[in-house]
Design a protein around this motif. Structure first.
Motif, PDB file in Angstrom:
ATOM      1  N   LEU A  88       0.834  -1.208   0.000  1.00 55.97           N
ATOM      2  CA  LEU A  88       0.000   0.000   0.000  1.00 55.97           C
ATOM      3  C   LEU A  88       0.865   1.254   0.000  1.00 55.97           C
ATOM      4  CD1 LEU A  88      -2.826   1.259   0.144  1.00 55.97           C
ATOM      5  CD2 LEU A  88      -2.687   1.097   2.647  1.00 55.97           C
ATOM      6  N   LEU A  89       1.962   1.223   0.730  1.00 53.27           N
ATOM      7  CA  LEU A  89       2.881   2.362   0.763  1.00 53.27           C
ATOM      8  C   LEU A  89       3.464   2.627  -0.625  1.00 53.27           C
ATOM      9  CD1 LEU A  89       4.534   4.540   2.195  1.00 53.27           C
ATOM     10  CD2 LEU A  89       6.185   2.761   2.855  1.00 53.27           C
ATOM     11  N   GLU A  90       3.829   1.578  -1.327  1.00 53.93           N
ATOM     12  CA  GLU A  90       4.349   1.750  -2.688  1.00 53.93           C
ATOM     13  C   GLU A  90       3.298   2.399  -3.592  1.00 53.93           C
ATOM     14  OE1 GLU A  90       5.667  -2.047  -4.027  1.00 53.93           O
ATOM     15  OE2 GLU A  90       7.510  -2.027  -2.847  1.00 53.93           O
ATOM     16  N   HIS A  91       2.052   1.923  -3.473  1.00 52.64           N
ATOM     17  CA  HIS A  91       0.975   2.510  -4.279  1.00 52.64           C
ATOM     18  C   HIS A  91       0.791   3.992  -3.942  1.00 52.64           C
ATOM     19  CE1 HIS A  91      -1.138  -1.664  -4.898  1.00 52.64           C
ATOM     20  NE2 HIS A  91       0.118  -1.640  -5.322  1.00 52.64           N
ATOM     21  N   ARG A  92       0.806   4.275  -2.650  1.00 50.74           N
ATOM     22  CA  ARG A  92       0.614   5.662  -2.186  1.00 50.74           C
ATOM     23  C   ARG A  92       1.742   6.558  -2.671  1.00 50.74           C
ATOM     24  NH1 ARG A  92      -0.400  10.071  -1.304  1.00 50.74           N
ATOM     25  NH2 ARG A  92      -1.088  11.087   0.632  1.00 50.74           N
ATOM     26  N   LEU A  93       2.971   6.077  -2.588  1.00 46.74           N
ATOM     27  CA  LEU A  93       4.121   6.860  -3.038  1.00 46.74           C
ATOM     28  C   LEU A  93       4.094   7.043  -4.555  1.00 46.74           C
ATOM     29  CD1 LEU A  93       6.773   8.317  -2.507  1.00 46.74           C
ATOM     30  CD2 LEU A  93       7.942   6.113  -2.577  1.00 46.74           C
ATOM     31  N   ALA A  94       3.670   6.009  -5.278  1.00 46.49           N
ATOM     32  CA  ALA A  94       3.599   6.118  -6.741  1.00 46.49           C
ATOM     33  C   ALA A  94       2.653   7.238  -7.157  1.00 46.49           C
ATOM     34  CB  ALA A  94       3.148   4.794  -7.340  1.00 46.49           C
ATOM     35  N   LEU A  95       1.504   7.333  -6.513  1.00 43.71           N
ATOM     36  CA  LEU A  95       0.548   8.402  -6.835  1.00 43.71           C
ATOM     37  C   LEU A  95       1.146   9.771  -6.540  1.00 43.71           C
ATOM     38  CD1 LEU A  95      -2.696   6.764  -5.367  1.00 43.71           C
ATOM     39  CD2 LEU A  95      -2.057   6.939  -7.779  1.00 43.71           C
ATOM     40  N   GLU A  96       1.904   9.856  -5.480  1.00 44.91           N
ATOM     41  CA  GLU A  96       2.557  11.122  -5.122  1.00 44.91           C
ATOM     42  C   GLU A  96       3.624  11.507  -6.153  1.00 44.91           C
ATOM     43  OE1 GLU A  96       3.217  14.529  -2.881  1.00 44.91           O
ATOM     44  OE2 GLU A  96       1.674  13.019  -2.537  1.00 44.91           O
ATOM     45  N   LEU A  97       4.389  10.517  -6.603  1.00 40.96           N
ATOM     46  CA  LEU A  97       5.453  10.796  -7.577  1.00 40.96           C
ATOM     47  C   LEU A  97       4.878  11.119  -8.958  1.00 40.96           C
ATOM     48  CD1 LEU A  97       8.123   8.110  -6.577  1.00 40.96           C
ATOM     49  CD2 LEU A  97       8.015  10.533  -5.945  1.00 40.96           C
ATOM     50  N   VAL A  98       3.730  10.543  -9.284  1.00 43.30           N
ATOM     51  CA  VAL A  98       3.047  10.922 -10.534  1.00 43.30           C
ATOM     52  C   VAL A  98       2.612  12.379 -10.443  1.00 43.30           C
ATOM     53  CG1 VAL A  98       0.944  10.582 -11.896  1.00 43.30           C
ATOM     54  CG2 VAL A  98       2.285   8.618 -11.181  1.00 43.30           C
ATOM     55  N   SER A 143      -0.112   4.640   9.713  1.00 42.41           N
ATOM     56  CA  SER A 143       1.289   4.212   9.607  1.00 42.41           C
ATOM     57  C   SER A 143       1.816   4.370   8.170  1.00 42.41           C
ATOM     58  CB  SER A 143       1.446   2.762  10.058  1.00 42.41           C
ATOM     59  OG  SER A 143       0.615   1.909   9.284  1.00 42.41           O
ATOM     60  N   VAL A 144       0.954   4.177   7.187  1.00 38.56           N
ATOM     61  CA  VAL A 144       1.350   4.351   5.787  1.00 38.56           C
ATOM     62  C   VAL A 144       1.599   5.827   5.488  1.00 38.56           C
ATOM     63  CG1 VAL A 144       0.563   4.182   3.385  1.00 38.56           C
ATOM     64  CG2 VAL A 144       0.217   2.264   4.956  1.00 38.56           C
ATOM     65  N   GLU A 145       0.684   6.692   5.950  1.00 39.78           N
ATOM     66  CA  GLU A 145       0.861   8.129   5.721  1.00 39.78           C
ATOM     67  C   GLU A 145       2.105   8.649   6.444  1.00 39.78           C
ATOM     68  OE1 GLU A 145      -0.881  10.038   3.667  1.00 39.78           O
ATOM     69  OE2 GLU A 145      -2.090   8.304   3.089  1.00 39.78           O
ATOM     70  N   HIS A 146       2.373   8.115   7.628  1.00 40.23           N
ATOM     71  CA  HIS A 146       3.564   8.523   8.381  1.00 40.23           C
ATOM     72  C   HIS A 146       4.836   8.087   7.643  1.00 40.23           C
ATOM     73  CE1 HIS A 146       6.092   9.515  11.813  1.00 40.23           C
ATOM     74  NE2 HIS A 146       6.606   8.290  11.784  1.00 40.23           N
ATOM     75  N   ALA A 147       4.844   6.844   7.155  1.00 46.17           N
ATOM     76  CA  ALA A 147       6.014   6.353   6.407  1.00 46.17           C
ATOM     77  C   ALA A 147       6.209   7.142   5.120  1.00 46.17           C
ATOM     78  CB  ALA A 147       5.844   4.866   6.096  1.00 46.17           C
ATOM     79  N   LEU A 162      -0.604  15.435  -2.370  1.00 46.73           N
ATOM     80  CA  LEU A 162      -1.949  14.882  -2.263  1.00 46.73           C
ATOM     81  C   LEU A 162      -2.360  14.804  -0.792  1.00 46.73           C
ATOM     82  CD1 LEU A 162      -1.606  11.904  -4.789  1.00 46.73           C
ATOM     83  CD2 LEU A 162      -2.717  14.106  -5.207  1.00 46.73           C
ATOM     84  N   ASP A 163      -3.641  15.012  -0.550  1.00 45.95           N
ATOM     85  CA  ASP A 163      -4.151  14.846   0.813  1.00 45.95           C
ATOM     86  C   ASP A 163      -4.034  13.380   1.228  1.00 45.95           C
ATOM     87  OD1 ASP A 163      -4.801  17.527   0.927  1.00 45.95           O
ATOM     88  OD2 ASP A 163      -6.851  17.216   0.182  1.00 45.95           O
ATOM     89  N   GLU A 164      -4.191  13.135   2.526  1.00 48.85           N
ATOM     90  CA  GLU A 164      -4.179  11.759   3.002  1.00 48.85           C
ATOM     91  C   GLU A 164      -5.236  10.942   2.256  1.00 48.85           C
ATOM     92  OE1 GLU A 164      -4.735  12.040   7.225  1.00 48.85           O
ATOM     93  OE2 GLU A 164      -2.592  12.233   7.598  1.00 48.85           O
ATOM     94  N   GLN A 165      -4.850   9.726   1.871  1.00 50.35           N
ATOM     95  CA  GLN A 165      -5.701   8.901   1.020  1.00 50.35           C
ATOM     96  C   GLN A 165      -6.230   7.680   1.765  1.00 50.35           C
ATOM     97  OE1 GLN A 165      -5.715   9.663  -2.838  1.00 50.35           O
ATOM     98  NE2 GLN A 165      -5.388  11.524  -1.660  1.00 50.35           N
ATOM     99  N   THR A 166      -7.524   7.401   1.613  1.00 56.45           N
ATOM    100  CA  THR A 166      -8.079   6.168   2.173  1.00 56.45           C
ATOM    101  C   THR A 166      -7.652   4.988   1.314  1.00 56.45           C
ATOM    102  OG1 THR A 166     -10.115   6.270   0.867  1.00 56.45           O
ATOM    103  CG2 THR A 166     -10.100   7.440   2.992  1.00 56.45           C
ATOM    104  N   VAL A 167      -7.788   3.792   1.850  1.00 55.45           N
ATOM    105  CA  VAL A 167      -7.390   2.585   1.116  1.00 55.45           C
ATOM    106  C   VAL A 167      -8.152   2.467  -0.212  1.00 55.45           C
ATOM    107  CG1 VAL A 167      -7.262   0.069   1.173  1.00 55.45           C
ATOM    108  CG2 VAL A 167      -6.719   1.405   3.226  1.00 55.45           C
ATOM    109  N   PRO A 168      -9.494   2.626  -0.223  1.00 57.01           N
ATOM    110  CA  PRO A 168     -10.206   2.521  -1.509  1.00 57.01           C
ATOM    111  C   PRO A 168      -9.777   3.580  -2.522  1.00 57.01           C
ATOM    112  CG  PRO A 168     -11.750   2.329   0.319  1.00 57.01           C
ATOM    113  CD  PRO A 168     -10.438   2.765   0.906  1.00 57.01           C
TER     114      PRO A 168
END
Length: 292
Positions: A88-98, A143-147, A162-168
Motif C-alpha cells: 500500500l505504501l508503494e501505491h501511495r508513493l507512486a501516486l505522489e510521484l506521478v 502508519s502508511v501516511e507517516h512512512a 496529495l491529501d491523506e488517502q483512504t485505502v479505496p
C-alpha cells in the motif's frame, strides 16, 4: 525504466517472469531481488528505486490484496491503526510521484488465479473470478501516511502534494490507469504486459531524445546568434576604427603629397605637427590587426 511492485509472499514468480522478459528486451528494471543493495533499509531502497523509474508496475492478485487466509494481505481488512503495509505504501508513493511528474505512467497488472491443468496451466479473469477486493473500509492507514512523509522528507520533497488517502481511494486511483489483465495460457499470459511496457518506455525515450535534440539545436542556434552579434559588433568597431584612421591619415598623406610636381616640400616644418597624428594612426592600425 520500470519499478516492479508486488507482494513477495504471492507474486515473486510473476515478478521474476516480468523482470526476465523486460530486461532481455533492454529495459532497466528495479526489482528488489536484484536491485536492493545489501545493508540498505528496505523502505529507503524501494523509494529510491521508484524515484528513478518512469513506469510503476504494480502486480495485483488475490493473494496480494484480497487474501482470505492472510489478514495483512487483504486491503479490505486494513484499519486506521494497522501496521504499515509496504505494498500500500508503494501505491501511495507512486501516486505522489506521478503528481510531481517523476513517475510518468502507472500500469497495473491484474493477475487472475492460476489453475494447473494438462496444458501447462492458465490464469482466470481477475475480475470475473473475484480476485479484486470489495473495499468498504474508507480508512486512512496512519502508519502508511507517516512512512510516506518520512520518505518524502528524506528525499527533500517536503509535505505530500496529495491529501491523506483512504485505502479505496489509493486502489481506485491505481486502477484508473490503463493496465492489463493477465489471463489465459501461462506461456503467453504476460506477453501483452511485456509488449505494452516496452512500447511505453521506448516512446518516452524517443520523446526525451527528440526534446534533447531540440534543446541542443536551440542552444546551437543561440550560440550562432551570439557569435553573429559579436561579429557584427566587432565589424562595426573595425569600420569605426577605419573611419578614424582615414580621418587622421588623410591630412598626413595630403601634407606629404606635393600639389605641384615640381615642388619639393620641406618636411621638417610638418614633422612636429604630425607626430601626435602618427602615434594615433599607429594605435588604430594595431587595434585593427588585433581584430583579425
Amino acid at each position: 525504466d520500470v519499478f516492479l511492485s508486488y507482494r513477495v509472499q504471492s507474486d515473486v514468480k510473476h515478478a521474476e517472469i516480468l523482470y526476465d522478459k523486460l530486461t532481455s528486451a533492454g529495459l532497466k528494471v528495479w526489482w528488489d531481488k536484484k536491485s536492493l543493495m545489501p545493508g540498505v533499509p528496505w523502505k529507503q531502497g524501494f523509494c529510491d528505486g521508484m524515484v528513478k523509474s518512469l513506469v510503476f508496475l504494480p502486480l495485483l492478485s488475490r493473494e496480494a490484496i484480497n487474501s482470505s487466509s492472510v489478514e495483512k494481505q487483504n486491503f479490505s481488512l486494513l484499519s486506521r491503526s494497522s501496521q504499515c503495509d509496504n505494498v500500500l505504501l508503494e501505491h501511495r508513493l507512486a501516486l505522489e510521484l506521478v503528481e510531481r511528474g517523476i513517475i510518468m505512467n502507472i500500469y497495473p497488472v491484474l493477475i487472475g488465479d492460476f489453475v494447473d491443468d494438462a496444458h501447462g496451466g492458465s490464469y482466470t479473469d481477475y475480475f470475473a473470478s473475484g480476485c479484486h477486493p470489495q473495499l468498504t473500509n474508507a480508512v486512512i492507514v496512519e502508519s502508511v501516511e507517516h512512512a510516506l512523509q518520512e520518505q518524502l522528507n528524506r528525499l527533500c520533497f517536503g509535505t505530500p502534494l496529495l491529501d491523506e488517502q483512504t485505502v479505496p481511494v489509493v486502489l481506485d486511483s491505481i486502477l484508473k490507469n490503463q493496465g492489463c489483465l493477465v489471463d489465459g495460457p501461462q506461456e503467453s499470459a504476460f506477453d501483452s504486459v511485456m509488449n505494452d511496457v516496452i512500447l511505453m518506455v521506448r516512446q518516452k525515450r524517443a520523446a526525451d531524445e527528440l526534446l534533447n535534440g531540440k534543446l541542443n539545436i536551440s542552444s546551437r542556434n543561440l550560440n550562432d546568434d551570439k557569435n553573429k552579434t559579436v561579429l557584427y559588433k566587432r565589424n562595426s568597431l573595425v569600420e569605426k576604427d577605419m573611419d578614424d584612421l582615414a580621418t587622421i591619415v588623410e591630412p598626413f598623406v595630403e601634407a606629404f603629397t606635393p600639389r605641384d610636381p615640381n615642388q619639393q616640400l620641406s618636411q621638417s616644418a610638418k614633422k612636429s605637427d604630425l607626430t601626435d597624428d602618427m602615434s594615433k594612426a599607429t594605435m588604430l592600425v594595431e587595434a585593427f590587426n588585433d581584430e583579425f
